[in-house]
Design a protein around this motif. Structure first.
Motif, PDB file in Angstrom:
ATOM      1  N   GLN A  76      28.730  11.565  13.151  1.00 51.76           N
ATOM      2  CA  GLN A  76      30.065  11.778  13.711  1.00 51.76           C
ATOM      3  C   GLN A  76      29.993  12.277  15.155  1.00 51.76           C
ATOM      4  OE1 GLN A  76      32.593  10.553  11.781  1.00 51.76           O
ATOM      5  NE2 GLN A  76      30.749  10.010  10.614  1.00 51.76           N
ATOM      6  N   SER A  77      31.120  12.181  15.834  1.00 51.14           N
ATOM      7  CA  SER A  77      31.202  12.593  17.236  1.00 51.14           C
ATOM      8  C   SER A  77      31.085  14.110  17.371  1.00 51.14           C
ATOM      9  CB  SER A  77      32.532  12.137  17.840  1.00 51.14           C
ATOM     10  OG  SER A  77      33.590  12.914  17.298  1.00 51.14           O
ATOM     11  N   ILE A  78      30.709  14.534  18.553  1.00 53.34           N
ATOM     12  CA  ILE A  78      30.617  15.962  18.847  1.00 53.34           C
ATOM     13  C   ILE A  78      31.993  16.609  18.700  1.00 53.34           C
ATOM     14  CG2 ILE A  78      30.135  17.658  20.656  1.00 53.34           C
ATOM     15  CD1 ILE A  78      27.659  16.236  19.439  1.00 53.34           C
ATOM     16  N   GLU A  79      33.026  15.928  19.131  1.00 53.27           N
ATOM     17  CA  GLU A  79      34.382  16.470  19.034  1.00 53.27           C
ATOM     18  C   GLU A  79      34.758  16.733  17.581  1.00 53.27           C
ATOM     19  OE1 GLU A  79      33.634  14.608  22.762  1.00 53.27           O
ATOM     20  OE2 GLU A  79      33.620  13.630  20.797  1.00 53.27           O
ATOM     21  N   TYR A  80      34.438  15.775  16.713  1.00 53.93           N
ATOM     22  CA  TYR A  80      34.734  15.985  15.292  1.00 53.93           C
ATOM     23  C   TYR A  80      33.923  17.157  14.749  1.00 53.93           C
ATOM     24  CZ  TYR A  80      34.733  15.809  10.305  1.00 53.93           C
ATOM     25  OH  TYR A  80      34.813  16.195   8.989  1.00 53.93           O
ATOM     26  N   LEU A  81      32.649  17.213  15.083  1.00 53.19           N
ATOM     27  CA  LEU A  81      31.801  18.298  14.580  1.00 53.19           C
ATOM     28  C   LEU A  81      32.301  19.659  15.055  1.00 53.19           C
ATOM     29  CD1 LEU A  81      28.259  16.691  14.873  1.00 53.19           C
ATOM     30  CD2 LEU A  81      29.604  17.066  12.802  1.00 53.19           C
ATOM     31  N   GLN A  82      32.796  19.728  16.281  1.00 52.12           N
ATOM     32  CA  GLN A  82      33.350  20.995  16.762  1.00 52.12           C
ATOM     33  C   GLN A  82      34.592  21.393  15.971  1.00 52.12           C
ATOM     34  OE1 GLN A  82      33.578  19.891  20.934  1.00 52.12           O
ATOM     35  NE2 GLN A  82      31.849  21.223  21.422  1.00 52.12           N
ATOM     36  N   SER A  83      35.436  20.428  15.655  1.00 54.47           N
ATOM     37  CA  SER A  83      36.633  20.742  14.859  1.00 54.47           C
ATOM     38  C   SER A  83      36.240  21.110  13.423  1.00 54.47           C
ATOM     39  CB  SER A  83      37.640  19.596  14.883  1.00 54.47           C
ATOM     40  OG  SER A  83      37.166  18.479  14.160  1.00 54.47           O
ATOM     41  N   SER A  99      25.493  22.749   4.997  1.00 55.61           N
ATOM     42  CA  SER A  99      25.518  21.295   5.210  1.00 55.61           C
ATOM     43  C   SER A  99      25.873  20.946   6.642  1.00 55.61           C
ATOM     44  CB  SER A  99      26.496  20.627   4.244  1.00 55.61           C
ATOM     45  OG  SER A  99      25.940  20.624   2.955  1.00 55.61           O
ATOM     46  N   PHE A 100      26.782  21.702   7.234  1.00 50.42           N
ATOM     47  CA  PHE A 100      27.144  21.472   8.626  1.00 50.42           C
ATOM     48  C   PHE A 100      25.935  21.671   9.536  1.00 50.42           C
ATOM     49  CE2 PHE A 100      28.480  23.269  12.714  1.00 50.42           C
ATOM     50  CZ  PHE A 100      29.201  22.203  13.210  1.00 50.42           C
ATOM     51  N   VAL A 101      25.239  22.788   9.374  1.00 48.29           N
ATOM     52  CA  VAL A 101      24.075  23.080  10.205  1.00 48.29           C
ATOM     53  C   VAL A 101      22.986  22.036   9.982  1.00 48.29           C
ATOM     54  CG1 VAL A 101      22.225  24.749  10.635  1.00 48.29           C
ATOM     55  CG2 VAL A 101      24.587  25.526  10.433  1.00 48.29           C
ATOM     56  N   SER A 102      22.796  21.620   8.743  1.00 49.82           N
ATOM     57  CA  SER A 102      21.802  20.577   8.449  1.00 49.82           C
ATOM     58  C   SER A 102      22.161  19.267   9.130  1.00 49.82           C
ATOM     59  CB  SER A 102      21.680  20.370   6.942  1.00 49.82           C
ATOM     60  OG  SER A 102      21.156  21.520   6.334  1.00 49.82           O
ATOM     61  N   ALA A 103      23.448  18.937   9.139  1.00 51.50           N
ATOM     62  CA  ALA A 103      23.899  17.704   9.802  1.00 51.50           C
ATOM     63  C   ALA A 103      23.685  17.782  11.307  1.00 51.50           C
ATOM     64  CB  ALA A 103      25.374  17.450   9.486  1.00 51.50           C
ATOM     65  N   VAL A 104      23.959  18.931  11.893  1.00 49.63           N
ATOM     66  CA  VAL A 104      23.751  19.091  13.341  1.00 49.63           C
ATOM     67  C   VAL A 104      22.256  19.002  13.661  1.00 49.63           C
ATOM     68  CG1 VAL A 104      23.980  20.669  15.302  1.00 49.63           C
ATOM     69  CG2 VAL A 104      25.887  20.364  13.708  1.00 49.63           C
TER      70      VAL A 104
END
Length: 142
Positions: A76-83, A99-104
């Motif tokens: 996903q886009s950086i903008e989506y990940l920030q939201s 899961s978020f940190v793992s995805a990043v």
């Protein structure tokens, strides 16, 4: 055991069973099941940002959590990940944060995040704020 004791036990069992059903019928869980029925990566990309977020939260409600969602998030886009990060800070728990940190991390390993974008996301601060995932921050300190 008296009849009233048996009735009370049956009532408690019924309440527990119904509360489990109600917990499992959340909008997030329903979004996850709809996504999961599709069966391929393109399904996730066609979802709105809100639906993607619901799918993540739903994937974390099942037991065990569906960690395959991390791969989809990494695309996903950086903008989506920030939201998404903001949403996790608001209503998420350790499963969503993990899961978020793992995805990043995965996105970073794939070359999808610049050093500047990483700094903007302040993931070391996010990890510290989540408490039980603080050890995942080491990756971002390098």
């Amino acid at each position: 055991m008296t009849a009233s004791s048996k009735s009370a036990i049956a009532l408690v069992a019924l309440v527990i069973a119904l509360s489990g059903c109600l917990f499992r019928s959340s909008d997030d869980l329903e979004a996850y099941h709809r996504y999961n029925e599709c069966g391929h990566a393109g399904c996730f990309n066609r979802l709105s940002s809100h639906e993607k977020t619901s799918v993540l939260f739903g994937a974390m409600e099942i037991h065990p959590p569906d960690l395959s969602i991390e791969d989809r998030l990494a695309d996903q886009s950086i903008e989506y990940l920030q939201s998404l990060k903001k949403e996790i800070e608001t209503r998420g728990g350790s499963y969503e944060a993990y899961s978020f940190v793992s995805a990043v991390k995965l996105k970073r390993q794939r070359g999808g995040i610049t050093d500047e974008q990483m700094a903007e996301m302040d993931l070391p601060g996010f990890c510290r704020d989540q408490g039980d995932i603080y050890n995942m921050c080491d990756f971002f300190q390098r």
